[in-house]
Scaffold this active site. Structure first.
Site, PDB file in Angstrom:
ATOM      1  N   ASP A 150      37.436  13.907  14.864  1.00 29.94           N
ATOM      2  CA  ASP A 150      37.171  13.390  16.210  1.00 29.94           C
ATOM      3  C   ASP A 150      35.779  12.757  16.281  1.00 29.94           C
ATOM      4  O   ASP A 150      34.766  13.423  16.062  1.00 29.94           O
ATOM      5  CB  ASP A 150      37.297  14.583  17.181  1.00 29.94           C
ATOM      6  CG  ASP A 150      37.387  14.164  18.615  1.00 29.94           C
ATOM      7  OD1 ASP A 150      37.182  12.975  18.912  1.00 29.94           O
ATOM      8  OD2 ASP A 150      37.670  15.040  19.456  1.00 29.94           O
ATOM      9  N   GLY A 200      41.268   4.972  19.925  1.00 30.21           N
ATOM     10  CA  GLY A 200      41.824   3.624  19.815  1.00 30.21           C
ATOM     11  C   GLY A 200      40.803   2.524  19.575  1.00 30.21           C
ATOM     12  O   GLY A 200      41.172   1.338  19.517  1.00 30.21           O
ATOM     13  N   ASP A 221      41.892  10.833  26.311  1.00 30.06           N
ATOM     14  CA  ASP A 221      42.583  12.123  26.420  1.00 30.06           C
ATOM     15  C   ASP A 221      43.704  12.104  27.465  1.00 30.06           C
ATOM     16  O   ASP A 221      43.526  11.592  28.564  1.00 30.06           O
ATOM     17  CB  ASP A 221      41.581  13.217  26.810  1.00 30.06           C
ATOM     18  CG  ASP A 221      40.708  13.605  25.635  1.00 30.06           C
ATOM     19  OD1 ASP A 221      40.681  12.860  24.636  1.00 30.06           O
ATOM     20  OD2 ASP A 221      40.059  14.654  25.721  1.00 30.06           O
TER      21      ASP A 221
HETATM   22  C1  GAL Z   1      38.260  15.167  22.533  1.00 31.65           C
HETATM   23  C2  GAL Z   1      39.650  14.966  21.980  1.00 31.65           C
HETATM   24  C3  GAL Z   1      40.490  16.124  22.475  1.00 31.65           C
HETATM   25  C4  GAL Z   1      39.884  17.426  21.990  1.00 31.65           C
HETATM   26  C5  GAL Z   1      38.421  17.531  22.424  1.00 31.65           C
HETATM   27  C6  GAL Z   1      37.731  18.741  21.808  1.00 31.65           C
HETATM   28  O1  GAL Z   1      37.445  14.105  22.081  1.00 31.65           O
HETATM   29  O2  GAL Z   1      40.178  13.746  22.392  1.00 31.65           O
HETATM   30  O3  GAL Z   1      41.823  15.984  22.021  1.00 31.65           O
HETATM   31  O4  GAL Z   1      39.986  17.490  20.591  1.00 31.65           O
HETATM   32  O5  GAL Z   1      37.699  16.369  22.060  1.00 31.65           O
HETATM   33  O6  GAL Z   1      36.384  18.830  22.130  1.00 31.65           O
END
Ligand code: GAL
Length: 400
Positions: A150, A200, A221
């Site tokens: 991420d 994306g 999200d």
């Molecule tokens: C976001 C991600 C989520 C989750 C979250 C955790 O950036 O899109 O799905 O993983 O971080 O902190």
């Protein structure tokens, strides 16, 4: 002597063939969209060892494992501190990650984990920047089967610092970061699904497979409401050609069973993810899910649409105001059709009339309603009364 040389030639041929398939090894995972569960959508930072074991138990007891849900994925907030040698330790919520992985594996399931190419994860825990190889080896030593990577703090801490205001240069830094982790994972020799999570940026679908991505988030999200589900779904339109065995567009994890989603909305969400050949990662509280939610998540005929061997992502064929018609071509020539009522005010006074010729179909079609399990006839121009946010999901085995 002749026997010996024949044997030698056979061995050489086998080695040659094995080597031809070397570059495609990374493709061996995720031949159909990954299925499983992820902790984030319901538990967020409350995830812990006990909760993950309970989720694994529930996947088995609910019949989800047998329906194809295999990955048990721990999202953010498992990370502790690094020691003097740079080895990352878990925090107190996860006292024994290897033990947990063994437990999950003992149930016939696989286990996934989460990190960031930045110094910190989105929730502010330790990321992998500068420790990619070491972390990949650590995951492999635990028996991890899946990594969600991420972007998070990589944006401010690396992209914006190293290439201020130079977006193309920032994007190149991002590609390189994903490539680095993909190579580190590959070097472990353990097959791991590599899930890109960078919302994306930079038309990720165009380059993710070249950096070893098996799936990539295409959106921000998801949230447990129809607007968010619809927005993420809509953003997949036009991306079908980028999906296929080993590499999938990811409109984010499922919210089925979360928030205040109605049964129709849960059904519609699940149906559309199946049409999209999206990863099916349940994100709800599995040990406490209601039977009607379990029934949605374990509908084998809907799952079969998602997991169809052809691996073709469905497309939006036409829209009439608030009603959308999507189709997905399936192996063996079958066709899945989804008619989704996104709106709130369509009644029997003015039902939607399905135009079969717009779908390339000629006249009446024998179909199966995958939510009622009933066979029925789809006829040209037929009136469909779909409640708000509900869907008709039909499979036509032999389209004419
Ligand atoms: C976001 C991600 C989520 C989750 C979250 C955790 O950036 O899109 O799905 O993983 O971080 O902190």
């Amino acid at each position: 002597m002749r026997v010996f040389s024949t044997l030698l030639a056979t061995v050489a041929a086998v080695l040659f063939l094995a080597c031809i398939s070397c570059p495609s090894r990374a493709q061996d995972v995720a031949q159909t969209p990954p299925m499983g569960w992820n902790s984030w959508n319901y538990f967020a930072e409350k995830v812990d060892d006990k909760g993950v074991r309970a989720a694994a138990d529930a996947i088995v007891a609910s019949g989800m494992r047998d329906a194809g849900y295999v990955y048990v994925n721990i999202d953010d907030t498992w990370e502790g501190q690094r020691d003097a040698k740079g080895v990352l330790h878990t925090n107190s919520k996860f006292p024994d990650m290897k033990g947990l992985a063994d437990y999950v594996h003992s149930k016939g399931l696989k286990i996934g984990i989460y990190s960031s190419p930045g110094p910190k994860t989105c929730a502010g825990y330790e990321g992998s920047l500068g420790y990619e190889e070491q972390d990949a080896q650590l995951y492999a030593s635990w028996g991890i089967d899946y990594l969600k990577y991420d972007l998070c703090s990589f944006i401010p801490e690396v992209m914006e610092k190293q290439a201020p205001n130079d977006h193309p240069a920032q994007m190149r830094l991002m590609h390189a970061a994903y490539d680095k982790m993909a190579k580190a994972l590959k070097a472990t020799g353990r097959p791991m699904v590599f899930s890109l999570c960078q919302y994306g940026f930079d038309a990720v679908w165009e380059w993710a497979p070249s950096v070893g991505g098996n799936l990539w988030r295409t959106t921000g999200d998801i949230a447990p409401n129809m607007y968010s589900i619809y927005a993420n779904m809509s953003l997949q339109a036009g991306l079908s050609s980028y999906a296929g065995p080993g590499h999938w567009n990811d409109p984010d994890m499922l919210e089925v069973g979360n928030g205040d989603l109605t049964l129709a909305e849960n059904r519609a969400h699940f149906s559309m993810w199946a049409i999209l050949a999206a990863p099916l990662l349940a994100g709800n509280d599995l040990p406490h899910m209601k039977p009607e939610i379990r029934n949605i998540l374990t509908n084998r005929e809907v799952i079969a649409i998602d997991q169809d061997k052809l691996g073709q992502q469905g497309s939006r064929v036409y829209v009439e105001g608030e009603v959308e018609v999507w189709t997905k071509h399936l192996a063996g020539g079958a066709l899945a059709v989804a008619v989704l009522n996104v709106g709130d005010t369509r009644y029997s006074t003015h039902p939607f009339h399905l135009n079969l010729s717009s779908l390339g179909l000629h006249g009446s079609q024998k179909a199966r309603d995958l939510w009622t399990g009933k066979e029925f006839e789809l006829t040209e121009g037929m009136a469909l009364e779909l409640p708000s946010h509900d869907v008709l999901l039909a499979r036509i085995a032999a389209p004419k």
